[in-house]
Design an enzyme around this catalytic site. Structure first.
Site, mmCIF file in Angstrom:
data_model
loop_
_atom_site.group_PDB
_atom_site.id
_atom_site.type_symbol
_atom_site.label_atom_id
_atom_site.label_comp_id
_atom_site.label_asym_id
_atom_site.label_seq_id
_atom_site.Cartn_x
_atom_site.Cartn_y
_atom_site.Cartn_z
ATOM 1 N N LYS A 1 0.818 -1.212 0.000
ATOM 2 C CA LYS A 1 0.000 0.000 0.000
ATOM 3 C C LYS A 1 0.858 1.271 0.000
ATOM 4 O O LYS A 1 0.639 2.186 -0.802
ATOM 5 C CB LYS A 1 -0.920 -0.011 1.231
ATOM 6 N N THR A 2 1.845 1.323 0.902
ATOM 7 C CA THR A 2 2.677 2.523 0.995
ATOM 8 C C THR A 2 3.478 2.727 -0.283
ATOM 9 O O THR A 2 3.658 3.853 -0.752
ATOM 10 C CB THR A 2 3.619 2.429 2.208
ATOM 11 N N ASP B 1 -4.716 8.211 2.772
ATOM 12 C CA ASP B 1 -4.225 6.901 3.207
ATOM 13 C C ASP B 1 -5.089 6.401 4.361
ATOM 14 O O ASP B 1 -5.715 7.191 5.071
ATOM 15 C CB ASP B 1 -2.764 7.040 3.648
ATOM 16 N N GLU B 2 -5.109 5.088 4.567
ATOM 17 C CA GLU B 2 -5.877 4.474 5.667
ATOM 18 C C GLU B 2 -7.322 4.993 5.664
ATOM 19 O O GLU B 2 -7.878 5.382 6.695
ATOM 20 C CB GLU B 2 -5.215 4.748 7.022
ATOM 21 N N GLN C 1 -9.639 -3.953 7.669
ATOM 22 C CA GLN C 1 -8.760 -3.481 8.736
ATOM 23 C C GLN C 1 -9.321 -2.238 9.425
ATOM 24 O O GLN C 1 -8.587 -1.468 10.034
ATOM 25 C CB GLN C 1 -7.361 -3.198 8.185
ATOM 26 N N ARG D 1 -0.125 -9.400 10.793
ATOM 27 C CA ARG D 1 1.153 -8.742 11.117
ATOM 28 C C ARG D 1 2.305 -9.735 11.010
ATOM 29 O O ARG D 1 3.469 -9.348 10.961
ATOM 30 C CB ARG D 1 1.156 -8.180 12.540
#
Length: 744
Positions: free
Chosen positions: A38-39, A224-225, A255, A611
């Site tokens: 994503k980043t 973002d997010e 998420q 994670r």
């Protein structure tokens, strides 16, 4: 045709990532599964926009949720596009809105010098309102009142409207507190975190010319997010993008775990409705986890209904099966985790910094910390933020008073820190006199220090008055110094003139630790020296006020991380232990009767599972202490969605399809799996249970050698009380404890 630099930016992107980067016109929704890059997509998209601009960089606004994420994003973009990145704004929602309000907030009555109120300031304001109303804090907890007000602000609801819409007794009480709380914030030139967004939206709506100017400046908006945005944040982004529609939002509804912070999952689920013609790109290739972990995560999240379907896959190895461990109680659980980590470290499987232990509530860290200390395992608890430490908050209060003389909360925090013979009565008398002459307490102190004519009527005694005058003069010196020196030097002057360094330097290890924190604060402040005296103070205070929990995580620290599932979002580790997977903990007892909250609890565990890169351990206990009392626990319902073929270890919680539920003990024995260090299957386990008597010497796989103190029959089993050296007395069930007799 692509510019040469643009082509280089697209190298090493998979097809879906490339589509997300190059689709630059119109609205774009990027659904990014965990570990899908994503980043990378966001930073490469920004770099691509800059590179394709042909020397005329478009105005780009990229907003995220933590200062750390914003800094990392900016650093990556600068590596990709070393030149021509000036017309670029990257920051948190709160930081970006704070900048807008400082520059353009005056039309709605916001002074450029406003201070951002932290949680302590907010609670102090609410408590003051409750005192004015003569309401008992026990009946009307300040945090509950503040939570209602924050929820209203996140929905852009003003005090008058909130009073009309209140639909519960608590909301009705909060509706009385809200307008007076807001008056106090305005009176002291304070904005709380919710105001930063709410007031910016109000500025845009009430002054279209200001909005037009920012629309022209920010021709591309990236969020973002996105699954974590609330109504106010989404409204801010929609207003900016309403005309050019060049808005890209990146997130994953699976998420979305912050509804308690007023995040609205509907923002991401309904984005295509709000922006017709939206391009949708789904990032489904996971680069982080093994196939086993990813398959388990997919099965875990599948039962949720508030989601968009994604077919996550990975080209990584199959990896180890997931270990599920059933402990007798939280002590055995913590001992098991510590022992397994010791084995992993000894085998060279991972370093301490590549291992995390995650839990649903902060209180669960206590027994883990205790066990890690006993095993001498390097660890650190992610919980108390750097900026929440007392010595840091004290020094920030001095700085804030230099910036904003009307900051009553900061004034009252440090009026007697270090001790200067200004007690509670003197402060109360000062407050009373200030009210009588119509000023704030800091302003009243200033009148005393300057020997103003109005000070003649001050009823405070000579000794206390002398102490107040001295303190007022000190603040005046510091305020003048703040106009002449950058914030790092100002901090050193505060330490010098107040005697605060001597207060901390008490010769103890704790004192030295506090001094280290102060030195670290000065180091951080040095980063703002380039802004000049007044600019450095304002920028530093804003950065400190907007720091988030995730900003505190240090990837370079070579210690096992103990962290809540909420705080772990955005991080990754080679080895992850998730403990306390029981009904009432995960899912939490507050969510079990609410289908929406239950789905969020499932998403929270999904975040924890994803994670893990290489190994995953899931544990639960049959008993857990609660308010000093031991209670029987049931395994989390979420275990039922884990395919048994992916699991090893004890797993009465992992139900095979078609099997009858049976009794708890029958389930435990019917669904056990073998593994090194785990319990044996039913027949072998039963044959290993031996009759024990007081005085027998036994060995436990986690606690080592001990002596049996007592044995009590419990429903066909034995509850064995054992004394182990350097440990509290343990009560264990013989069928679960795997005790072995030590031959004499």
């Amino acid at each position: 045709m692509l510019h040469r630099h643009s082509s280089a930016i697209l190298d090493r992107l998979n097809p879906a990532q490339r589509r997300a980067v190059t689709t630059v016109d119109g609205p774009l929704l990027v659904l990014a599964g965990p570990g899908s890059g994503k980043t990378r997509v966001i930073t490469h998209r920004i770099a691509y926009l800059l590179a394709e601009s042909g020397g005329d960089p478009p105005g780009i606004l990229a907003v995220t949720f933590t200062n750390k994420a914003a800094r990392e994003m900016l650093e990556r973009v600068r590596v990709l596009v070393p030149q021509g990145n000036g017309d670029l704004t990257i920051g948190t929602f709160h930081a970006v809105c704070a900048r807008i309000l400082r520059r353009d907030g005056s039309p709605i009555g916001i002074p450029p010098s406003f201070t951002i109120a932290d949680e302590d300031d907010q609670l102090a304001m609410v408590r003051r309102v409750l005192r004015e109303l003569n309401w008992d804090e026990k009946r009307f907890p300040p945090r509950a009142m503040l939570s209602c007000i924050s929820a209203a602000k996140s929905l852009l609801i003003e005090p008058a409207e909130f009073a009309v819409r209140a639909n519960s007794y608590v909301e009705e009480r909060a509706a009385v507190v809200y307008p007076r709380y807001q008056e106090l914030l305005v009176q002291h030139d304070l904005l709380d975190f919710d105001d930063l967004i709410m007031r910016t939206v109000a500025l845009f709506r009430e002054h279209p010319a200001v909005l037009d100017r920012y629309r022209e400046r920010f021709r591309h908006v990236l969020v973002d997010e996105f699954q974590d945005t609330n109504v106010a944040q989404y409204t801010f982004a929609r207003l900016l993008a309403a005309e050019h529609r060049n808005i890209c939002v990146v997130g994953d509804e699976d998420q979305s775990i912050y509804s308690w912070r007023h995040a609205d999952i509907g923002n991401i689920l309904n984005f295509e409705r709000d922006f017709p013609g939206t391009h949708v790109v789904v990032l489904e290739q996971n680069y982080r986890s093994t196939r086993t972990i990813l398959q388990a995560a997919r099965r875990l999240i599948a039962p949720n209904t508030m989601r968009k379907e994604k077919s996550l896959f990975t080209e990584n190895d199959v990896g180890e099966r997931i270990v599920v461990f059933e402990a007798y109680d939280e002590n055995e659980e913590a001992g098991y985790v510590a022992t397994q980590i010791e084995r992993l470290l000894a085998a060279g499987v991972a370093r301490p910094g590549e291992i995390a232990v995650m839990y649903r509530t902060n209180a669960q860290s206590r027994v883990l910390e205790k066990e890690f200390l006993r095993h001498r395992l390097p660890h650190r608890v992610v919980g108390m933020r750097f900026y929440e430490r007392k010595e840091i908050r004290d020094l920030l209060a001095y700085l804030r008073l230099c910036r904003n003389p009307h900051d009553v909360a900061s004034f009252e925090r440090i009026i007697n820190v270090p001790p200067r013979q200004i007690g509670a009565k003197t402060l109360a008398d000062l407050r009373q006199w200030a009210r009588e002459i119509g000023v704030t307490a800091p302003e009243a102190l200033e009148l005393l220090a300057e020997d103003d004519d109005r000070a003649a009527g001050c009823p405070i005694g000579a000794r206390a008055r002398s102490a107040l005058v001295e303190f007022g003069r000190l603040l005046g010196i510091l305020r003048r110094a703040s106009a002449e020196m950058v914030v790092a030097r100002l901090l050193e002057r505060i330490l010098e003139l107040t005697g605060y360094r001597e207060l901390l330097d008490d010769g103890t290890e704790e004192g030295e630790s506090r001094l280290d924190n102060v030195r670290e604060l000065i180091t951080v402040a040095e980063e703002f020296s380039g802004y000049g005296p007044e600019g450095s103070l304002a920028a530093f205070l804003e950065d400190a006020a907007l720091a988030a929990d995730a900003d505190e995580y240090d990837r370079a620290s070579d210690a096992v991380t103990l962290i809540t599932l909420h705080a772990a979002k955005g991080l990754e580790f080679d080895v992850v232990f998730i403990v306390g997977l029981e009904e009432g903990l995960c899912p939490h007892s507050r969510s079990i009767e609410d289908p929406r909250q239950l789905e969020e609890e499932r998403r929270l565990l999904y975040v924890g599972v994803t994670r893990a890169r290489r190994r995953l351990f899931l544990t639960y206990a049959n008993r857990r202490s609660h308010f000093g009392e031991g209670s029987i626990r049931e395994p989390s319902r979420f275990f039922r969605d884990l395919p048994p073929e992916l699991v090893q270890g004890t797993a009465r919680a992992v139900q095979r399809p078609g099997r009858s539920s049976g009794s708890v003990r029958q389930q435990s024995r019917a669904h056990s799996f073998t593994d090194t260090g785990s319990r044996e299957p039913d027949g072998q386990q039963a044959s290993a249970v031996i009759p024990l008597r007081p005085g027998d010497r036994v060995v436990h796989p986690t606690f080592g050698q001990g002596v049996v103190v007592s044995v009590v029959d419990r429903d066909g089993d034995q509850e064995v009380t054992v004394a182990f050296p350097n440990l509290p007395i343990k009560r264990l069930l013989a069928s679960y404890a795997r005790l072995r007799l030590v031959s004499s």
